[in-house]
Design a protein around this motif. Structure first.
Motif, PDB file in Angstrom:
ATOM      1  N   LEU A 173       1.825 -36.032  -4.714  1.00  0.00           N
ATOM      2  CA  LEU A 173       0.961 -34.904  -4.389  1.00  0.00           C
ATOM      3  C   LEU A 173       1.793 -33.655  -4.113  1.00  0.00           C
ATOM      4  O   LEU A 173       2.899 -33.739  -3.583  1.00  0.00           O
ATOM      5  CB  LEU A 173       0.115 -35.213  -3.145  1.00  0.00           C
ATOM      6  N   THR A 174       1.246 -32.497  -4.449  1.00  0.00           N
ATOM      7  CA  THR A 174       1.872 -31.255  -4.029  1.00  0.00           C
ATOM      8  C   THR A 174       1.601 -31.050  -2.540  1.00  0.00           C
ATOM      9  O   THR A 174       0.760 -31.730  -1.930  1.00  0.00           O
ATOM     10  CB  THR A 174       1.322 -30.051  -4.804  1.00  0.00           C
ATOM     11  N   THR A 175       2.296 -30.078  -1.944  1.00  0.00           N
ATOM     12  CA  THR A 175       2.095 -29.784  -0.521  1.00  0.00           C
ATOM     13  C   THR A 175       0.634 -29.447  -0.238  1.00  0.00           C
ATOM     14  O   THR A 175       0.049 -29.927   0.740  1.00  0.00           O
ATOM     15  CB  THR A 175       2.994 -28.614  -0.090  1.00  0.00           C
ATOM     16  N   THR A 176       0.035 -28.626  -1.087  1.00  0.00           N
ATOM     17  CA  THR A 176      -1.347 -28.212  -0.857  1.00  0.00           C
ATOM     18  C   THR A 176      -2.312 -29.371  -1.029  1.00  0.00           C
ATOM     19  O   THR A 176      -3.243 -29.544  -0.227  1.00  0.00           O
ATOM     20  CB  THR A 176      -1.718 -27.074  -1.817  1.00  0.00           C
ATOM     21  N   GLU A 177      -2.127 -30.178  -2.070  1.00  0.00           N
ATOM     22  CA  GLU A 177      -2.983 -31.345  -2.274  1.00  0.00           C
ATOM     23  C   GLU A 177      -2.860 -32.317  -1.112  1.00  0.00           C
ATOM     24  O   GLU A 177      -3.857 -32.895  -0.647  1.00  0.00           O
ATOM     25  CB  GLU A 177      -2.601 -32.048  -3.572  1.00  0.00           C
ATOM     26  N   ASN A 178      -1.638 -32.504  -0.635  1.00  0.00           N
ATOM     27  CA  ASN A 178      -1.397 -33.423   0.474  1.00  0.00           C
ATOM     28  C   ASN A 178      -2.122 -32.963   1.735  1.00  0.00           C
ATOM     29  O   ASN A 178      -2.777 -33.750   2.421  1.00  0.00           O
ATOM     30  CB  ASN A 178       0.108 -33.507   0.744  1.00  0.00           C
TER      31      ASN A 178
ATOM     32  N   LYS B  82       0.550 -19.524  -5.986  1.00  0.00           N
ATOM     33  CA  LYS B  82       0.046 -20.507  -6.956  1.00  0.00           C
ATOM     34  C   LYS B  82       1.109 -21.564  -7.239  1.00  0.00           C
ATOM     35  O   LYS B  82       0.811 -22.770  -7.284  1.00  0.00           O
ATOM     36  CB  LYS B  82      -0.371 -19.802  -8.244  1.00  0.00           C
ATOM     37  N   ALA B  83       2.369 -21.129  -7.401  1.00  0.00           N
ATOM     38  CA  ALA B  83       3.449 -22.077  -7.682  1.00  0.00           C
ATOM     39  C   ALA B  83       3.660 -23.038  -6.522  1.00  0.00           C
ATOM     40  O   ALA B  83       3.850 -24.242  -6.710  1.00  0.00           O
ATOM     41  CB  ALA B  83       4.742 -21.322  -7.981  1.00  0.00           C
ATOM     42  N   VAL B  84       3.618 -22.521  -5.295  1.00  0.00           N
ATOM     43  CA  VAL B  84       3.812 -23.371  -4.114  1.00  0.00           C
ATOM     44  C   VAL B  84       2.657 -24.357  -3.977  1.00  0.00           C
ATOM     45  O   VAL B  84       2.859 -25.510  -3.576  1.00  0.00           O
ATOM     46  CB  VAL B  84       3.951 -22.502  -2.846  1.00  0.00           C
ATOM     47  N   ALA B  85       1.446 -23.918  -4.328  1.00  0.00           N
ATOM     48  CA  ALA B  85       0.279 -24.800  -4.222  1.00  0.00           C
ATOM     49  C   ALA B  85       0.317 -25.924  -5.242  1.00  0.00           C
ATOM     50  O   ALA B  85      -0.158 -27.031  -4.978  1.00  0.00           O
ATOM     51  CB  ALA B  85      -1.010 -23.998  -4.384  1.00  0.00           C
ATOM     52  N   GLU B  86       0.885 -25.645  -6.431  1.00  0.00           N
ATOM     53  CA  GLU B  86       0.772 -26.597  -7.532  1.00  0.00           C
ATOM     54  C   GLU B  86       2.037 -27.402  -7.793  1.00  0.00           C
ATOM     55  O   GLU B  86       1.991 -28.382  -8.549  1.00  0.00           O
ATOM     56  CB  GLU B  86       0.379 -25.851  -8.813  1.00  0.00           C
ATOM     57  N   SER B  87       3.167 -27.019  -7.206  1.00  0.00           N
ATOM     58  CA  SER B  87       4.438 -27.681  -7.506  1.00  0.00           C
ATOM     59  C   SER B  87       5.159 -28.061  -6.221  1.00  0.00           C
ATOM     60  O   SER B  87       4.885 -27.502  -5.141  1.00  0.00           O
ATOM     61  CB  SER B  87       5.333 -26.761  -8.344  1.00  0.00           C
ATOM     62  N   LEU B  88       6.096 -28.990  -6.354  1.00  0.00           N
ATOM     63  CA  LEU B  88       6.907 -29.405  -5.212  1.00  0.00           C
ATOM     64  C   LEU B  88       8.144 -28.520  -5.148  1.00  0.00           C
ATOM     65  O   LEU B  88       9.221 -28.881  -5.617  1.00  0.00           O
ATOM     66  CB  LEU B  88       7.290 -30.875  -5.354  1.00  0.00           C
ATOM     67  N   ILE B  89       7.978 -27.337  -4.579  1.00  0.00           N
ATOM     68  CA  ILE B  89       9.059 -26.358  -4.487  1.00  0.00           C
ATOM     69  C   ILE B  89       9.998 -26.731  -3.340  1.00  0.00           C
ATOM     70  O   ILE B  89       9.550 -26.980  -2.221  1.00  0.00           O
ATOM     71  CB  ILE B  89       8.505 -24.938  -4.274  1.00  0.00           C
ATOM     72  N   SER B  90      11.305 -26.755  -3.621  1.00  0.00           N
ATOM     73  CA  SER B  90      12.296 -27.122  -2.607  1.00  0.00           C
ATOM     74  C   SER B  90      12.756 -25.921  -1.796  1.00  0.00           C
ATOM     75  O   SER B  90      13.060 -26.044  -0.600  1.00  0.00           O
ATOM     76  CB  SER B  90      13.513 -27.775  -3.268  1.00  0.00           C
ATOM     77  N   ILE B  91      12.835 -24.746  -2.441  1.00  0.00           N
ATOM     78  CA  ILE B  91      13.337 -23.543  -1.771  1.00  0.00           C
ATOM     79  C   ILE B  91      12.835 -22.327  -2.531  1.00  0.00           C
ATOM     80  O   ILE B  91      12.658 -22.372  -3.755  1.00  0.00           O
ATOM     81  CB  ILE B  91      14.884 -23.568  -1.687  1.00  0.00           C
ATOM     82  N   VAL B  92      12.594 -21.233  -1.793  1.00  0.00           N
ATOM     83  CA  VAL B  92      12.093 -19.997  -2.385  1.00  0.00           C
ATOM     84  C   VAL B  92      13.154 -18.909  -2.231  1.00  0.00           C
ATOM     85  O   VAL B  92      13.639 -18.660  -1.123  1.00  0.00           O
ATOM     86  CB  VAL B  92      10.779 -19.536  -1.711  1.00  0.00           C
TER      87      VAL B  92
END
Length: 243
Positions: A160-165, A44-54
Motif C-alpha cells: 500500500l502507498t502511505t495514503t492508501e495505508n 499526487k506523487a506522495v499519495a500514489e507512490s512509496l516516496i523515500s525522500i523529497v
C-alpha cells in the motif's frame, strides 16, 4: 535504508532545467526518481507512490516549498531536503523549524546532494518503523500497518502507498460505519485537504483494485449514496505471535 535501489526520490522544482538533469544524475547513481513541477503534482506523487525522500525547492509559484514541507511533516510524509537560495538564511531557518531534515543552497554540486540524501536516509527510520505496527484481520486479509502491507489467507500480498495505508487504517477503526468524504479527509489528511474531497473517491478506487474480488461490484469497500464509504466486514486485532 541499506539498499539504494529501494530508495525512491521525488524532486519538486518548477525549473525544468534543474529537475530533469538532477533526475537523470540520481538515476545514474541507482536511485528511482519521480519529478514534480509544483506542489499539486508532488502531493499526487506522495499519495500514489512509496516516496523515500523529497528534494524540494523553496521558491515555487503557487504553493511554495515551505508550505508543502509543512504539509508533509504534518502528515508523516517522507523526509525532506530543501533547496534554498544561497543568500536566504530565513528560508533555511524556517524550513528546519517546521521539520525539514536538511537543506542545500543553490547552486549546488549534485554529488553533495547525493551524499546528503544518503545521510538523511541513514538517519531517518523508514516509514515501516515510524508507524505503529497494528495487525488487523478482515475478510480473509491481514493488514500490517507498519509495513503498509496486506496479506491474504490464500498467500497474496499487497503493498500500500502511505495514503492508501492511512485510509484503510481509518476504515478498519470504524468497521461497518459509514464515514463521509469530509470525515475521511479529516481523519487521514487533515483540514488542509478540504479542497480535495473527491481525492477520497480516487483513493477508494485504488484500494478496491487491490483488495476486492470484483472492483466494479465492491463487497468490502461499499459506497453510501449519501456521500460516504464503509468497510462492510468485521475486524479483529491479531497477535503478532500468530503470524
Amino acid at each position: 535504508m541499506s539498499d539504494i535501489s529501494e530508495a525512491q526520490v521525488l524532486i519538486v522544482d518548477d525549473e525544468r532545467d534543474i529537475r530533469e538533469p538532477l533526475g537523470q544524475y540520481l538515476r545514474s547513481k541507482g536511485f528511482r526518481v519521480q519529478l514534480a513541477a509544483n506542489a499539486t503534482e508532488a502531493r499526487k506523487a506522495v499519495a500514489e507512490s512509496l516516496i523515500s525522500i523529497v528534494i524540494l525547492d523553496v521558491m515555487m509559484p503557487g504553493e511554495d516549498g515551505l508550505s508543502l514541507c509543512r504539509w508533509l511533516v504534518a502528515n508523516d510524509g517522507p523526509p525532506v531536503i530543501l533547496l534554498t537560495a544561497m543568500a536566504d538564511d530565513t528560508d533555511r531557518i524556517v524550513g528546519l523549524e517546521i521539520g525539514a531534515d536538511d537543506y542545500l543552497p543553490k547552486p549546488f554540486n549534485p554529488r553533495e546532494l547525493q551524499a546528503r540524501i544518503h545521510a538523511v536516509l541513514r538517519r531517518v527510520p523508514p516509514p515501516a518503523n515510524r508507524i505503529s505496527n497494528n495487525l488487523r484481520r478482515f475478510a480473509g486479509w491481514v493488514h500490517e500497518s507498519g509495513a503498509r502491507q496486506l496479506r491474504h489467507d490464500d498467500g497474496r500480498q499487497v503493498e500500500l502507498t502511505t495514503t492508501e495505508n492511512r485510509l484503510l487504517e481509518v476504515l478498519l477503526e470504524h468497521p461497518r460505519k459509514v464515514l463521509s468524504r469530509s470525515s475521511l479527509l479529516d481523519l487521514t489528511a487533515g483540514r488542509e485537504a478540504k479542497a480535495y474531497d473527491r481525492a477520497i473517491d480516487n483513493q477508494i478506487s485504488r484500494l478496491r483494485r487491490k483488495i476486492e474480488a470484483d472492483p466494479q461490484h465492491p463487497a468490502l469497500l461499499v459506497t453510501d449514496w449519501g456521500g460516504g464509504y464503509a468497510l462492510a466486514a468485521d475486524v479483529e486485532n491479531v497477535d503478532a505471535a500468530e503470524q
